[in-house]
Write a protein that holds these residues in place. Structure first.
Motif, mmCIF file in Angstrom:
data_model
loop_
_atom_site.group_PDB
_atom_site.id
_atom_site.type_symbol
_atom_site.label_atom_id
_atom_site.label_comp_id
_atom_site.label_asym_id
_atom_site.label_seq_id
_atom_site.Cartn_x
_atom_site.Cartn_y
_atom_site.Cartn_z
ATOM 1 N N ALA A 48 0.821 -1.214 0.000
ATOM 2 C CA ALA A 48 0.000 0.000 0.000
ATOM 3 C C ALA A 48 0.852 1.259 0.000
ATOM 4 O O ALA A 48 0.333 2.355 -0.246
ATOM 5 C CB ALA A 48 -0.925 0.004 1.215
ATOM 6 N N GLY A 49 2.145 1.119 0.250
ATOM 7 C CA GLY A 49 3.016 2.284 0.253
ATOM 8 C C GLY A 49 3.870 2.428 -0.984
ATOM 9 O O GLY A 49 4.205 3.540 -1.394
ATOM 10 N N LEU A 50 4.236 1.288 -1.607
ATOM 11 C CA LEU A 50 5.214 1.326 -2.690
ATOM 12 C C LEU A 50 4.712 0.752 -4.000
ATOM 13 O O LEU A 50 5.395 0.848 -5.013
ATOM 14 C CB LEU A 50 6.480 0.566 -2.264
ATOM 15 N N GLY A 51 3.530 0.141 -4.019
ATOM 16 C CA GLY A 51 3.014 -0.458 -5.244
ATOM 17 C C GLY A 51 3.320 -1.940 -5.319
ATOM 18 O O GLY A 51 3.580 -2.601 -4.307
ATOM 19 N N LEU A 52 3.291 -2.500 -6.515
ATOM 20 C CA LEU A 52 3.575 -3.916 -6.734
ATOM 21 C C LEU A 52 5.086 -4.126 -6.750
ATOM 22 O O LEU A 52 5.781 -3.606 -7.620
ATOM 23 C CB LEU A 52 2.958 -4.382 -8.051
ATOM 24 N N LEU A 53 5.581 -4.899 -5.795
ATOM 25 C CA LEU A 53 7.024 -5.027 -5.609
ATOM 26 C C LEU A 53 7.528 -6.413 -5.950
ATOM 27 O O LEU A 53 7.011 -7.416 -5.447
ATOM 28 C CB LEU A 53 7.387 -4.726 -4.152
ATOM 29 N N ASP A 54 8.533 -6.473 -6.789
ATOM 30 C CA ASP A 54 9.287 -7.706 -6.982
ATOM 31 C C ASP A 54 10.068 -7.966 -5.697
ATOM 32 O O ASP A 54 10.674 -7.057 -5.128
ATOM 33 C CB ASP A 54 10.249 -7.533 -8.159
ATOM 34 N N GLY A 55 10.040 -9.205 -5.214
ATOM 35 C CA GLY A 55 10.728 -9.522 -3.975
ATOM 36 C C GLY A 55 12.211 -9.227 -4.013
ATOM 37 O O GLY A 55 12.839 -9.015 -2.966
ATOM 38 N N ALA A 56 12.796 -9.187 -5.220
ATOM 39 C CA ALA A 56 14.225 -8.936 -5.355
ATOM 40 C C ALA A 56 14.559 -7.449 -5.462
ATOM 41 O O ALA A 56 15.722 -7.092 -5.636
ATOM 42 C CB ALA A 56 14.763 -9.670 -6.584
ATOM 43 N N GLU A 86 -8.155 4.321 -5.848
ATOM 44 C CA GLU A 86 -7.573 5.596 -6.286
ATOM 45 C C GLU A 86 -6.121 5.704 -5.817
ATOM 46 O O GLU A 86 -5.245 6.131 -6.564
ATOM 47 C CB GLU A 86 -8.371 6.765 -5.709
ATOM 48 N N TRP A 87 -5.906 5.348 -4.563
ATOM 49 C CA TRP A 87 -4.543 5.429 -4.034
ATOM 50 C C TRP A 87 -3.632 4.448 -4.776
ATOM 51 O O TRP A 87 -2.507 4.764 -5.119
ATOM 52 C CB TRP A 87 -4.542 5.143 -2.542
ATOM 53 N N TRP A 88 -4.130 3.246 -5.020
ATOM 54 C CA TRP A 88 -3.329 2.234 -5.714
ATOM 55 C C TRP A 88 -2.925 2.727 -7.103
ATOM 56 O O TRP A 88 -1.782 2.539 -7.537
ATOM 57 C CB TRP A 88 -4.094 0.928 -5.817
ATOM 58 N N ALA A 89 -3.836 3.381 -7.797
ATOM 59 C CA ALA A 89 -3.531 3.914 -9.129
ATOM 60 C C ALA A 89 -2.409 4.945 -9.056
ATOM 61 O O ALA A 89 -1.559 5.027 -9.955
ATOM 62 C CB ALA A 89 -4.783 4.525 -9.750
ATOM 63 N N SER A 90 -2.377 5.720 -7.972
ATOM 64 C CA SER A 90 -1.332 6.733 -7.840
ATOM 65 C C SER A 90 0.040 6.103 -7.661
ATOM 66 O O SER A 90 1.063 6.718 -7.977
ATOM 67 C CB SER A 90 -1.637 7.665 -6.666
ATOM 68 N N LEU A 91 0.079 4.856 -7.155
ATOM 69 C CA LEU A 91 1.361 4.197 -6.917
ATOM 70 C C LEU A 91 2.007 3.679 -8.194
ATOM 71 O O LEU A 91 3.119 3.143 -8.150
ATOM 72 C CB LEU A 91 1.179 3.046 -5.920
ATOM 73 N N ASP A 92 1.336 3.853 -9.336
ATOM 74 C CA ASP A 92 1.991 3.530 -10.611
ATOM 75 C C ASP A 92 3.250 4.362 -10.792
ATOM 76 O O ASP A 92 4.168 3.976 -11.509
ATOM 77 C CB ASP A 92 1.037 3.789 -11.785
ATOM 78 N N GLY A 93 3.270 5.540 -10.138
ATOM 79 C CA GLY A 93 4.431 6.408 -10.236
ATOM 80 C C GLY A 93 5.531 6.091 -9.245
ATOM 81 O O GLY A 93 6.556 6.787 -9.210
ATOM 82 N N SER A 94 5.357 5.047 -8.448
ATOM 83 C CA SER A 94 6.388 4.680 -7.472
ATOM 84 C C SER A 94 7.655 4.226 -8.191
ATOM 85 O O SER A 94 7.589 3.427 -9.134
ATOM 86 C CB SER A 94 5.888 3.551 -6.570
ATOM 87 N N PRO A 95 8.831 4.717 -7.759
ATOM 88 C CA PRO A 95 10.078 4.287 -8.414
ATOM 89 C C PRO A 95 10.426 2.830 -8.146
ATOM 90 O O PRO A 95 11.345 2.298 -8.763
ATOM 91 C CB PRO A 95 11.123 5.226 -7.795
ATOM 92 N N PHE A 96 9.671 2.179 -7.273
ATOM 93 C CA PHE A 96 9.982 0.799 -6.906
ATOM 94 C C PHE A 96 8.987 -0.205 -7.489
ATOM 95 O O PHE A 96 9.200 -1.415 -7.409
ATOM 96 C CB PHE A 96 10.000 0.650 -5.376
ATOM 97 N N ALA A 97 7.890 0.298 -8.071
ATOM 98 C CA ALA A 97 6.795 -0.573 -8.484
ATOM 99 C C ALA A 97 7.072 -1.270 -9.808
ATOM 100 O O ALA A 97 7.680 -0.716 -10.724
ATOM 101 C CB ALA A 97 5.498 0.225 -8.584
ATOM 102 N N SER A 98 6.579 -2.503 -9.917
ATOM 103 C CA SER A 98 6.590 -3.269 -11.162
ATOM 104 C C SER A 98 5.239 -3.110 -11.862
ATOM 105 O O SER A 98 4.244 -2.767 -11.226
ATOM 106 C CB SER A 98 6.850 -4.752 -10.890
ATOM 107 N N SER A 99 5.208 -3.374 -13.145
ATOM 108 C CA SER A 99 3.972 -3.287 -13.919
ATOM 109 C C SER A 99 3.169 -4.567 -13.759
ATOM 110 O O SER A 99 3.676 -5.666 -13.995
ATOM 111 C CB SER A 99 4.283 -3.055 -15.399
ATOM 112 N N LEU A 100 1.911 -4.406 -13.363
ATOM 113 C CA LEU A 100 1.037 -5.567 -13.221
ATOM 114 C C LEU A 100 0.835 -6.253 -14.566
ATOM 115 O O LEU A 100 0.826 -7.481 -14.653
ATOM 116 C CB LEU A 100 -0.307 -5.114 -12.642
ATOM 117 N N LYS A 101 0.703 -5.472 -15.617
ATOM 118 C CA LYS A 101 0.499 -6.057 -16.949
ATOM 119 C C LYS A 101 1.710 -6.883 -17.372
ATOM 120 O O LYS A 101 1.575 -7.993 -17.896
ATOM 121 C CB LYS A 101 0.228 -4.955 -17.969
ATOM 122 N N ASN A 102 2.909 -6.356 -17.104
ATOM 123 C CA ASN A 102 4.115 -7.105 -17.455
ATOM 124 C C ASN A 102 4.261 -8.369 -16.625
ATOM 125 O O ASN A 102 4.794 -9.379 -17.079
ATOM 126 C CB ASN A 102 5.354 -6.226 -17.285
#
Length: 267
Positions: A48-56, A86-102
């Motif tokens: 909820a703070g950084l978006g979708l995160l790869d464990g690595a 709405e908040w989750w959508a804003s986390l697309d801009g997180s520098p740590f987040a991975s793309s869900l589509k990818n």
């Protein structure tokens, strides 16, 4: 608020970063991480703070939550309660987040363990995936149907209390236990439709019989507090203490009520 938060993430000190797979150290995270490692799969965290995160991925520690209370509660900093999506959508801009589509593209099954608040947060993004990617999803967790779009409901894999006899635990970690069991069921099975996968689960559960429910007495908060104090002195977690209360003292207590008393006793 989102812009300010993302700005803080951009300026986080590199010296304080750690791997996502190490930072998220709760029981459910550890269980799913170990299952992923054992099967040679990638492990991701819905944060909820950084978006979708790869464990690595190396990330900073942080304190931000969609829960209504606590020092890191987002809602206490806003004049309105935002939709979690709405908040989750804003986390697309997180520098740590991975793309869900990818993440979904070109894979077999993508297994997702969710609690109800997180289903509410990421459900819209999952529903907006292309159909070919949605068909790869298998979503595990209790009581999620009201929090997910109809487009995702066929992706739900259903478990019931018989899972407790296979992998003991509580509702709190039910999603991770279901994922751990399901992952092993389908580990060597080619991608099939959700109905076929559900059939595998139903067959596995059909061999399990639930024990006859124990007859437990109900007691007041004052009596429960005496037991809670004893469990705290023994150094037990709330989860293990509740198990002891039910199995040894034969006292009935709803999990939410017990955790409230436990937290109050801890101060």
């Amino acid at each position: 608020m989102a812009k300010a938060w993302l700005g803080r993430l951009e300026s986080a000190a590199v010296s304080e970063w750690t791997l996502a797979s190490d930072l998220y150290a709760g029981r459910s995270f550890r269980r799913i991480r170990d299952v992923a490692n054992g099967l040679g799969c990638r492990f991701f965290v819905v944060s909820a703070g950084l978006g979708l995160l790869d464990g690595a991925t190396a990330i900073p520690s942080y304190d931000l939550t969609l829960s209504p209370t606590g020092p890191g509660a987002l809602r206490q900093r806003l004049t309105h309660a935002p939709l979690p999506s709405e908040w989750w959508a804003s986390l697309d801009g997180s520098p740590f987040a991975s793309s869900l589509k990818n993440l979904c593209a070109g894979r077999a099954r993508v297994l997702i363990a969710l609690t109800q608040p997180y289903a509410e947060m990421v459900g819209e993004s999952l529903a907006n995936l292309p159909e070919i990617d949605r068909n790869r999803l298998r979503i595990l967790g209790y009581g999620l149907k009201p929090y997910l779009s109809p487009a995702l409901r066929q992706q739900l894999i259903r478990y019931d209390d018989r899972l407790n006899e296979i992998i003991p635990g509580t509702r709190l970690d039910g999603a991770s236990r279901a994922l751990a069991h399901f992952a092993k069921l389908v580990a060597t099975c080619p991608l099939a439709n959700p109905e076929a996968d559900q059939s595998l689960v139903d067959t596995a559960l059909s061999a399990v019989q639930l024990p006859v429910p124990a007859s437990r007495k109900r007691v007041s908060d004052a009596v429960l507090a005496i037991h809670v104090d004893r469990f705290i002195r023994l150094g037990l977690s709330a989860t293990n203490a509740l198990k002891r209360l039910r199995s040894e003292a034969q006292i009935a207590c709803e999990e939410g009520r017990f955790r409230r008393l436990y937290e109050e006793a801890l101060g």
